[in-house]
Design an enzyme around this catalytic site. Structure first.
Site, PDB file in Angstrom:
ATOM      1  N   SER A  52       0.799  -1.228   0.000  1.00  0.00           N
ATOM      2  CA  SER A  52       0.000   0.000   0.000  1.00  0.00           C
ATOM      3  C   SER A  52       0.833   1.281   0.000  1.00  0.00           C
ATOM      4  O   SER A  52       0.313   2.331  -0.307  1.00  0.00           O
ATOM      5  CB  SER A  52      -0.911   0.010   1.229  1.00  0.00           C
ATOM      6  OG  SER A  52      -0.158  -0.250   2.395  1.00  0.00           O
ATOM      7  N   ASP A  63      -4.059   7.203   8.161  1.00  0.00           N
ATOM      8  CA  ASP A  63      -5.220   6.369   8.515  1.00  0.00           C
ATOM      9  C   ASP A  63      -4.881   5.311   9.555  1.00  0.00           C
ATOM     10  O   ASP A  63      -5.662   4.398   9.785  1.00  0.00           O
ATOM     11  CB  ASP A  63      -5.804   5.720   7.256  1.00  0.00           C
ATOM     12  CG  ASP A  63      -4.775   4.880   6.519  1.00  0.00           C
ATOM     13  OD1 ASP A  63      -3.656   4.700   7.043  1.00  0.00           O
ATOM     14  OD2 ASP A  63      -5.067   4.406   5.409  1.00  0.00           O
ATOM     15  N   HIS A  67      -0.970   4.086   7.108  1.00  0.00           N
ATOM     16  CA  HIS A  67      -0.198   4.806   6.081  1.00  0.00           C
ATOM     17  C   HIS A  67       0.064   6.238   6.510  1.00  0.00           C
ATOM     18  O   HIS A  67      -0.557   6.730   7.444  1.00  0.00           O
ATOM     19  CB  HIS A  67      -0.973   4.782   4.763  1.00  0.00           C
ATOM     20  CG  HIS A  67      -1.450   3.417   4.408  1.00  0.00           C
ATOM     21  ND1 HIS A  67      -2.746   3.010   4.616  1.00  0.00           N
ATOM     22  CD2 HIS A  67      -0.781   2.347   3.934  1.00  0.00           C
ATOM     23  CE1 HIS A  67      -2.864   1.741   4.264  1.00  0.00           C
ATOM     24  NE2 HIS A  67      -1.683   1.306   3.849  1.00  0.00           N
TER      25      HIS A  67
END
Ligand SMILES: *[C@@H]1O[C@H](CO)[C@@H](O)[C@H](O)[C@H]1NC(C)=O
Ligand SMILES: *[C@@H]1O[C@H](CO)[C@@H](O)[C@H](O)[C@H]1NC(C)=O
Ligand SMILES: *[C@@H]1O[C@H](CO)[C@@H](O)[C@H](O)[C@H]1NC(C)=O
Ligand SMILES: *[C@@H]1O[C@H](CO)[C@@H](O)[C@H](O)[C@H]1NC(C)=O
Ligand SMILES: *[C@@H]1O[C@H](CO)[C@@H](O)[C@H](O)[C@H]1NC(C)=O
Ligand SMILES: *[C@@H]1O[C@H](CO)[C@@H](O)[C@H](O)[C@H]1NC(C)=O
Length: 375
Positions: A41, A344, A347
């Site tokens: 991610s 979040d 990240h």
């Protein structure tokens, strides 16, 4: 996919206006003509959200406030705005690296991103064979991404001859955090998790060699973030023993991230000696993030929120609740994301990614610095 095309068209004018001033900061003279990237991610520019629909449940990163900064809409990046890969592409005078799953027939001559949110370094078959819980249980690991690359290679190299990747910058990583997350979620101890580090590094190393066999001449290999500083890890795997936390309030996790990064660096040296005609650039997420935690104010971060999720819920100490994830209804971002480190809970914010990218481009967080290689 159709939805994406429509979205992209309607935002083209908007993007052009914003992107133009950024060109020219970078290298119109850069030797790179494309970027091909792999990872999780931290590097996904939009693959998982396209995978999710219709195979997996919709992913909250496909909702605002993800993407609110710079893009003005969610892009599938797990951040409020741009990620490290975007700043690198921009500085090299290249377009943002398009996700492979956006349109498999797209013209990827300027680059293609194979990274997927949630992707482990180790493959699903291996992890499940070790009785690990993998979520989502999909074939998105580095091994899978390399297979997608190999499938696309003939079209990428059409009419280009043997030196097809001579001016391509390959970016490998970050990788490993999802493996560690899988170990801890499967109730392994931090010591048991640490024991998998050599296997993770072997997998990344085999991936690098595979790229070299395909003709890669420039490969950035990124290390692993300080996993124990992420609000999700701090929230889900707390310890009662104060000695398990470091001076920044991060979980030490038997120093598994440091161990992995040190093994990876050693492996990169070995590979660099073995393949002198490929430049392997060792790039870091770990050290810059520790530097942000050490002197937040120096980097423009609010020192009282370094471990607090900007887009989260639940309040201090981490403002993280996995059932109220950023992008779900009613979850709002903090007032000033530009002063926050954690986006979040998993990240980082665009502000953090921009600083990390600067460190890769100019040093000291890439060896050799990317712009030294690019010109
Ligand atoms: C892909 O784009 C590049 C650069 O924009 C262009 O030179 C090339 O001809 C395009 N290839 C195809 C197959 O359209
Ligand atoms: C996984 O679990 C099965 C069933 O409990 C067990 O037989 C097997 O040995 C385990 N494998 C590993 C690698 O721990
Ligand atoms: C993942 O790949 C393995 C090996 O190719 C295959 O056996 C398995 O069914 C795949 N799993 C999923 C969820 O696609
Ligand atoms: C899966 O991972 C294991 C361990 O890293 C490796 O030996 C195996 O070759 C991998 N399988 C595939 C299909 O890449
Ligand atoms: C881990 O342990 C918890 C609590 O004992 C249990 O609820 C959970 O099912 C376990 N998870 C796995 C993957 O074994
Ligand atoms: C830093 O964050 C705290 C907590 O959200 C807030 O009270 C404070 O005003 C912020 N400091 C600055 C300088 O913005």
């Amino acid at each position: 996919m159709l939805q994406y095309t429509t979205m992209r068209t309607s935002h083209t004018a908007f993007l052009v206006l914003i992107i133009l001033p950024y060109l020219g900061t970078g290298g119109a003279q850069s030797k790179f003509t494309s970027i091909i990237s792999f990872g999780d991610s931290y590097t996904d520019t939009g693959n998982l959200v396209r995978w999710a629909d219709p195979v997996l449940p919709p992913h909250p990163i496909n909702n605002l406030p993800n993407g609110e900064t710079f893009f003005g809409h969610p892009t599938g990046r797990a951040s409020n705005g741009r990620i490290v890969l975007d700043f690198i592409a921009d500085a090299l005078g290249l377009p943002f690296v398009p996700p492979y799953l956006a349109d498999r027939k797209a013209n990827f001559s300027g680059g293609v991103d194979f990274a997927v949110v949630g992707a482990p370094a180790l493959n699903l078959t291996y992890l499940q064979g070790q009785n690990m819980t993998v979520n989502p249980p999909i074939n998105s690991s580095l091994d899978d991404q390399l297979v997608w690359f190999e499938k696309l290679k003939p079209s990428l190299c059409k009419g280009q001859g043997a030196n097809c990747f001579g001016s391509t910058l390959f970016v490998m990583g970050a990788l490993g955090t999802n493996d560690h997350f899988s170990f801890l979620s499967s109730n392994r101890t931090v010591e048991q998790a640490r024991a998998y580090v050599p296997t993770i590094v072997d997998s990344i190393s085999r991936g690098v060699e595979r790229l070299i066999q395909h003709g890669a001449k420039y490969i950035v290999v990124a290390d692993m973030v300080p996993f124990g500083c992420l609000p999700i890890v701090l929230t889900l795997f707390p310890s009662k023993d104060k000695a398990d936390y470091d001076r920044y309030g991060c979980l030490k996790l038997a120093k598994a991230p440091q161990y992995q990064n040190s093994l990876l660096r050693q492996r990169i040296k070995v590979l660099q000696n073995k393949y002198p005609s490929t430049t392997i650039i060792s790039a870091e997420y770990y050290r810059p993030i520790i530097a942000f935690l050490h002197k937040p104010g120096h980097f423009g971060f609010n020192s009282s929120t370094t471990l607090l999720t900007c887009c989260g819920a639940g309040g201090p100490p981490y403002n993280f609740d996995s059932s109220i994830f950023c992008g779900l209804p009613d979850v709002t971002a903090c007032a000033r994301p530009s002063e926050a480190l954690q986006w979040d809970g998993v990240h980082l914010t665009e502000a953090a990614y921009r600083l990390i990218a600067d460190g890769w481009l100019h040093g000291p967080y890439a060896d050799p610095p990317l712009l030294h290689v690019a010109h």
